[in-house]
Design an enzyme around this catalytic site. Structure first.
Site, PDB file in Angstrom:
ATOM      1  N   SER A 296      65.761 -19.897 -22.308  1.00  0.00           N
ATOM      2  CA  SER A 296      64.491 -19.774 -21.610  1.00  0.00           C
ATOM      3  C   SER A 296      63.405 -19.202 -22.517  1.00  0.00           C
ATOM      4  CB  SER A 296      64.719 -18.916 -20.363  1.00  0.00           C
ATOM      5  OG  SER A 296      63.597 -18.882 -19.539  1.00  0.00           O
ATOM      6  N   GLU A 307      58.427 -23.333 -35.635  1.00  0.00           N
ATOM      7  CA  GLU A 307      57.602 -24.515 -35.885  1.00  0.00           C
ATOM      8  C   GLU A 307      56.147 -24.191 -36.214  1.00  0.00           C
ATOM      9  OE1 GLU A 307      58.097 -27.354 -32.748  1.00  0.00           O
ATOM     10  OE2 GLU A 307      60.282 -27.402 -32.928  1.00  0.00           O
ATOM     11  N   LYS A 321      67.175 -24.501 -22.253  1.00  0.00           N
ATOM     12  CA  LYS A 321      66.472 -24.504 -20.960  1.00  0.00           C
ATOM     13  C   LYS A 321      65.005 -24.785 -21.235  1.00  0.00           C
ATOM     14  CE  LYS A 321      65.466 -21.983 -16.735  1.00  0.00           C
ATOM     15  NZ  LYS A 321      64.013 -22.244 -16.786  1.00  0.00           N
TER      16      LYS A 321
END
Length: 467
Positions: A296, A307, A321
């Site tokens: 989560s 990233e 998730k």
């Protein structure tokens, strides 16, 4: 590698007591729902309600019928993250926002009709009892929970401090179910743990995102900076995340201003980009550690720094998730949570049911995955079971010459147990039970902490950055 920045931030998370069931994100305020009575699509529903109310062979409670209808609608979605809570369950839901709760301290979720352990909290009764991610809970105090929602299961598992709950679990890779008895306790939501390791490298573990996490985190980071922190290992392992409407703020702690943190996409494909709000903070090299219990909001954070800030990820593939939930109250005090969107990483990856793959894949030693041994059982001469096999493997990991590891308790095993008991100043009975079993598992946990290959790799990477 880019650096991260410290900023003050606020979190909002909702825990369900016993398993701290958590959701990825929440946007907007909770609202009461008023259902209109003049809509033609509800004619069939009203007809069924009236028929059962008037003609069922026993008197029925209308609230039970209504709750069942709502629950049925949500169940039909086949979404483990959407759930209906009656007044009692919703009350527990709201109470659990506090800084502590009474239960076992493990996040659970419903998956394919079963209740699965996502992650036990650090230091919780669940962790001490040996619960692990992906354990499937079959029974609670002798009652099958197959087909239950996570909320229903929570109501059975949670309970007052000092009381016992008996779970039967199925662990992947182990044929026989395991019986685990856990003594419930008060679970303080202390979620941030920091320490200096070596050569100016600090480690901060965030175990979950609760209402006090931001204060804890800033306090810990400031303290570590005073101690000369030159690089930071951020440990998100076994972190189930939380209900966050401030996801931008927490990710902004690590990502430069203006960079993409994550994206939210609705069912029409409309996408909203969440960007970092970072402001003028000191730069310190960072490495993030994840595992299959990182879920989560932990995955939002890991993906954002990876990233958008070139921060290395170390460990194992995360949980996976990638959906967003909203919690909504009804006027009668009941509540439902439902999935509204999916979230994407800065590079448009949807990690749902796939997880995040770390840049440096590092597993813990095999003995870190050994199953829990029930201290209520007596493992002694001539017994044979998977519990004996686990004990043999634990003793071997601790340096004892057990010989066989096939689950049969032979005379050599008896001698080894006596040797272990003497070394730990326990009564040398040759029978592994009670305090002897608990001590064995405690010593194994200490060995795992001392030989944490994932943290060691993260430190190795950071040392190259802080030379």
């Amino acid at each position: 590698m880019k650096k991260f920045h410290f900023v003050m931030l606020l979190f909002f998370i909702v825990f369900l007591s016993a398993g701290i069931t958590t959701f990825a994100l929440a946007f907007g305020d909770e609202q009461a729902v008023t259902v209109g009575t003049e809509r033609r699509e509800f004619d069939k529903l009203y007809s069924a309600f009236d028929t059962l109310k008037e003609s069922y062979f026993k008197e029925v409670d209308q609230d039970t019928l209504i709750n069942g209808a709502i629950n049925g609608m949500i169940d039909s979605l086949e979404d483990p993250y959407s759930d209906y809570m009656n007044q009692e369950e919703a009350s527990s839901f709201h109470e659990s926002i506090s800084s502590s709760f009474e239960g076992i301290g493990a996040e659970i979720q419903e998956q394919d009709g079963y209740i699965i352990i996502v992650s036990p909290l650090k230091g919780s009764p669940a962790e001490k009892a040996g619960l692990k991610p992906n354990d499937k809970v079959l029974y609670v105090d002798g009652k099958s929970i197959q087909g239950m929602s996570s909320t229903e299961a929570v109501m059975l598992i949670r309970g007052e401090k000092g009381t016992e709950v008996k779970l039967v679990i199925q662990r992947p890779g182990i044929t026989e179910p395991l019986d685990i008895t856990i003594v419930r306790d008060t679970i303080p939501i202390e979620t941030v743990y920091g320490e200096m390791l070596e050569d100016g490298i600090a480690k901060v573990q965030i175990t979950a995102f609760s209402e006090n996490t931001s204060k804890e985190l800033i306090t810990v980071l400031n303290d570590l900076q005073k101690q000369g922190m030159k690089g930071l290992v951020l440990d998100l392992r076994q972190n189930p995340g939380g209900l966050l409407d401030q996801a931008i703020n927490i990710s902004s702690l690590f990502v430069p201003k203006g960079e993409v943190l994550f994206k939210v996409q609705d069912r029409e494909g409309n996408t909203q980009v969440m960007a970092s709000k970072n402001e003028k903070n000191p730069d310190i090299p960072l490495v993030v550690v994840i595992d299959k219990g990182s879920a989560s909001a932990s995955e939002i954070l890991a993906a954002a720094v990876s990233e958008s800030a070139d921060v290395p990820l170390v460990g194992e593939n995360s949980f996976g998730k990638g959906t967003v939930q909203r919690a909504q109250d009804f006027s009668d005090g009941s509540n439902m949570k439902y999935t509204t969107d999916k979230w994407l990483t800065p590079n448009d990856n949807w990690i749902h049911e796939k997880g995040i793959k770390p840049d440096h894949e590092v597993s813990l030693p095999d003995y870190a995955s050994l199953p829990f041994i029930n201290p209520d059982e007596e493992l002694k001469l001539s017994t044979a079971s998977t519990q004996v096999k686990a004990a043999q493997q634990m003793l071997k990991a601790l340096g004892y010459e057990v010989g066989r590891e096939d689950g049969f308790f032979d005379e050599n095993m008896e001698k080894v147990v006596i040797e272990f008991q003497k070394a730990e100043k326990l009564e040398p009975t040759g029978v592994l039970t009670g305090q002897s079993t608990l001590k064995l598992m405690e010593k194994l946990r200490e060995k795992i902490q001392q030989n944490d290959t994932q943290i060691q790799k993260a430190v190795e990477i950071l040392k190259e950055q802080v030379k």
